[in-house]
Design a protein around this motif. Structure first.
Motif, PDB file in Angstrom:
ATOM      1  N   GLU A  44       0.210  -1.152   0.226  1.00 15.76           N
ATOM      2  CA  GLU A  44       0.866  -2.136  -0.328  1.00 15.76           C
ATOM      3  C   GLU A  44       0.203  -3.044  -0.824  1.00 15.76           C
ATOM      4  OE1 GLU A  44       4.448  -5.136   1.619  1.00 15.76           O
ATOM      5  OE2 GLU A  44       3.887  -3.328   2.712  1.00 15.76           O
ATOM      6  N   PHE A  45       0.562  -3.804  -1.692  1.00 17.91           N
ATOM      7  CA  PHE A  45      -0.153  -5.137  -2.467  1.00 17.91           C
ATOM      8  C   PHE A  45       0.911  -5.958  -2.903  1.00 17.91           C
ATOM      9  CE2 PHE A  45      -3.046  -8.076  -3.211  1.00 17.91           C
ATOM     10  CZ  PHE A  45      -3.521  -8.134  -4.511  1.00 17.91           C
ATOM     11  N   THR A  46       1.267  -7.185  -2.479  1.00 24.07           N
ATOM     12  CA  THR A  46       2.184  -8.138  -2.885  1.00 24.07           C
ATOM     13  C   THR A  46       1.604  -9.487  -3.186  1.00 24.07           C
ATOM     14  OG1 THR A  46       3.871  -7.183  -1.714  1.00 24.07           O
ATOM     15  CG2 THR A  46       4.511  -9.122  -2.495  1.00 24.07           C
ATOM     16  N   VAL A  47       2.042 -10.059  -4.450  1.00 28.99           N
ATOM     17  CA  VAL A  47       1.524 -11.413  -4.890  1.00 28.99           C
ATOM     18  C   VAL A  47       2.746 -12.205  -4.969  1.00 28.99           C
ATOM     19  CG1 VAL A  47       0.075 -12.663  -6.379  1.00 28.99           C
ATOM     20  CG2 VAL A  47      -0.353 -10.413  -5.838  1.00 28.99           C
ATOM     21  N   ALA A  48       2.892 -13.301  -4.380  1.00 25.33           N
ATOM     22  CA  ALA A  48       4.091 -14.282  -4.540  1.00 25.33           C
ATOM     23  C   ALA A  48       3.595 -15.565  -4.427  1.00 25.33           C
ATOM     24  CB  ALA A  48       5.071 -13.989  -3.422  1.00 25.33           C
ATOM     25  N   PRO A  49       4.199 -16.380  -5.356  1.00 28.21           N
ATOM     26  CA  PRO A  49       5.109 -16.239  -6.599  1.00 28.21           C
ATOM     27  C   PRO A  49       4.638 -15.652  -7.639  1.00 28.21           C
ATOM     28  CG  PRO A  49       4.742 -18.496  -6.363  1.00 28.21           C
ATOM     29  CD  PRO A  49       3.889 -18.064  -5.365  1.00 28.21           C
ATOM     30  N   ALA A  50       5.478 -15.077  -8.656  1.00 33.03           N
ATOM     31  CA  ALA A  50       4.688 -14.868  -9.934  1.00 33.03           C
ATOM     32  C   ALA A  50       4.121 -15.706 -10.774  1.00 33.03           C
ATOM     33  CB  ALA A  50       5.679 -13.928 -10.697  1.00 33.03           C
ATOM     34  N   ALA A  51       4.823 -17.083 -10.721  1.00 31.47           N
ATOM     35  CA  ALA A  51       4.251 -17.907 -11.568  1.00 31.47           C
ATOM     36  C   ALA A  51       3.869 -19.120 -10.558  1.00 31.47           C
ATOM     37  CB  ALA A  51       5.210 -18.775 -12.333  1.00 31.47           C
ATOM     38  N   LEU A  52       2.329 -19.544 -10.442  1.00 28.80           N
ATOM     39  CA  LEU A  52       1.924 -20.517  -9.638  1.00 28.80           C
ATOM     40  C   LEU A  52       1.292 -21.590 -10.085  1.00 28.80           C
ATOM     41  CD1 LEU A  52       0.733 -20.647  -6.723  1.00 28.80           C
ATOM     42  CD2 LEU A  52      -1.218 -19.531  -7.390  1.00 28.80           C
ATOM     43  N   ASP A  53       1.782 -22.774  -9.521  1.00 28.40           N
ATOM     44  CA  ASP A  53       1.086 -24.090  -9.871  1.00 28.40           C
ATOM     45  C   ASP A  53      -0.003 -24.548  -9.080  1.00 28.40           C
ATOM     46  OD1 ASP A  53       3.234 -24.762 -12.088  1.00 28.40           O
ATOM     47  OD2 ASP A  53       4.532 -25.458 -10.327  1.00 28.40           O
ATOM     48  N   ALA A  54      -0.868 -25.157  -9.670  1.00 22.66           N
ATOM     49  CA  ALA A  54      -2.307 -25.567  -8.973  1.00 22.66           C
ATOM     50  C   ALA A  54      -1.656 -26.287  -7.833  1.00 22.66           C
ATOM     51  CB  ALA A  54      -3.199 -26.315  -9.691  1.00 22.66           C
ATOM     52  N   GLY A  55      -2.125 -26.348  -6.783  1.00 18.15           N
ATOM     53  CA  GLY A  55      -1.763 -26.975  -5.530  1.00 18.15           C
ATOM     54  C   GLY A  55      -0.690 -26.544  -4.740  1.00 18.15           C
TER      55      GLY A  55
END
Length: 314
Positions: free
Chosen positions: A62-73
């Motif tokens: 399993e490999f998950t990344v969240a959120p799909a859109a990321l703001d710096a900070g």
């Protein structure tokens, strides 16, 4: 060291001012929650019937990344599980920007237990990652240097593609759109907050019902409509530079301008209300620098910096 294919997904990072630290932290061994808006690849675990150099390699389950859109900070959360006959594996996460050779950022997580789900939270500092689309890869190696033997393609899941949001417009002179007492509320009213099935595309400004709503800049009334199950009574104003400003949940019957009307900055055209899908009187306000749904590339931006700039001129 022989490196075999690794598990990969895609993530878009949006540049935004921030002062947060780039430090990350890890938890492991517990059933981590699922994360909405992220990217997940899950792969089956195959039983190893007999030992061989290939079957002894670690396998990414399993490999998950969240959120799909990321703001710096803002924090990014990586959730992963690696299985194999070994007790621990050495794990790292690489971020590679589209069109750029080599990893832009490597996150070295050290040795992690196999057979359990781990969560790693990382917050990029301002300017650490340029805006754009990134491939995010999980890599794991055992003591012998053997890498992951399954790939995202083998799992049958496709890559995630996210549009890069247009850069924010510089604050311009104007008038705060609410002429009365107001409050920006909590995080749930911010741009990008998670909603049921979508992302919040504007900033909520709480005010008493009937509070005057005015044009923040000289503009033309571009659209006037009603959406009972969503925006309620709403108006779209278009500035001279093509930027659209959207005002939602207005009081029924309070909209005094019709499509094509010219408004001066500070001219009232409606009142704060609670029509449509609203839990109380407030103005939902959006800014679209390239026009309100004018094309597939047109996207809203966070209106809070502009609102704060206008508030400073009151």
């Amino acid at each position: 060291m022989r490196r075999l294919p690794f598990l990969a997904c895609a993530l878009t990072l949006l540049a935004a001012p921030a002062t947060a630290s780039a430090a990350g932290h890890v938890t492991g061994g517990t059933a981590a929650p699922s994360f909405a808006g992220g990217t997940t690849y899950r792969q089956p675990v195959h039983k190893v019937r007999r030992w061989s150099p290939r079957s002894s390699q670690p396998v990414a389950r399993e490999f998950t990344v969240a959120p799909a859109a990321l703001d710096a900070g803002r924090p990014a959360t990586f959730t992963f599980r690696v299985d194999g006959p070994m007790r621990t594996v050495r794990v790292r996460i690489e971020l590679t920007r589209a069109g750029v050779a080599g990893a832009v950022k490597r996150l070295r997580l050290g040795y992690r237990r196999t057979g359990v789900r781990h969560t790693y939270v990382w917050t990029p500092a301002a300017g650490e990652l340029p805006a754009g689309e990134y491939a995010v890869a999980l890599q794991a190696f055992d003591a012998a240097g053997h890498g992951l033997r399954r790939t995202a393609r083998a799992s049958g899941r496709s890559r995630l593609t996210v549009q890069v949001a247009p850069p924010p417009v510089a604050p311009a002179p104007g008038v705060f759109p609410i002429q009365g007492a107001y409050d920006f509320g909590g995080e749930e009213g911010r741009f990008g907050a998670q909603r049921d099935g979508h992302i919040h595309q504007g900033q909520d400004v709480t005010a008493a019902e009937g509070t005057p709503v005015v044009a923040p800049v000289a503009s033309t009334v571009y659209w006037v409509a009603v959406q009972p199950g969503g925006a309620g009574h709403y108006v779209v104003l278009r500035g001279a530079d093509g930027t659209d400003f959207v005002f939602m949940h207005l009081v029924k019957g309070s909209v005094t301008a019709v499509k094509g009307t010219l408004l001066a900055a500070g001219q009232q055209f409606a009142q704060v209300g609670s029509t449509g899908a609203s839990s109380g009187p407030h103005l939902h306000f959006e800014i679209w620098p390239q026009g309100w749904y004018s094309s597939k590339e047109s996207k809203p931006i966070d209106p809070l910096p502009q609102l704060l700039a206008w508030a400073g001129t009151r």
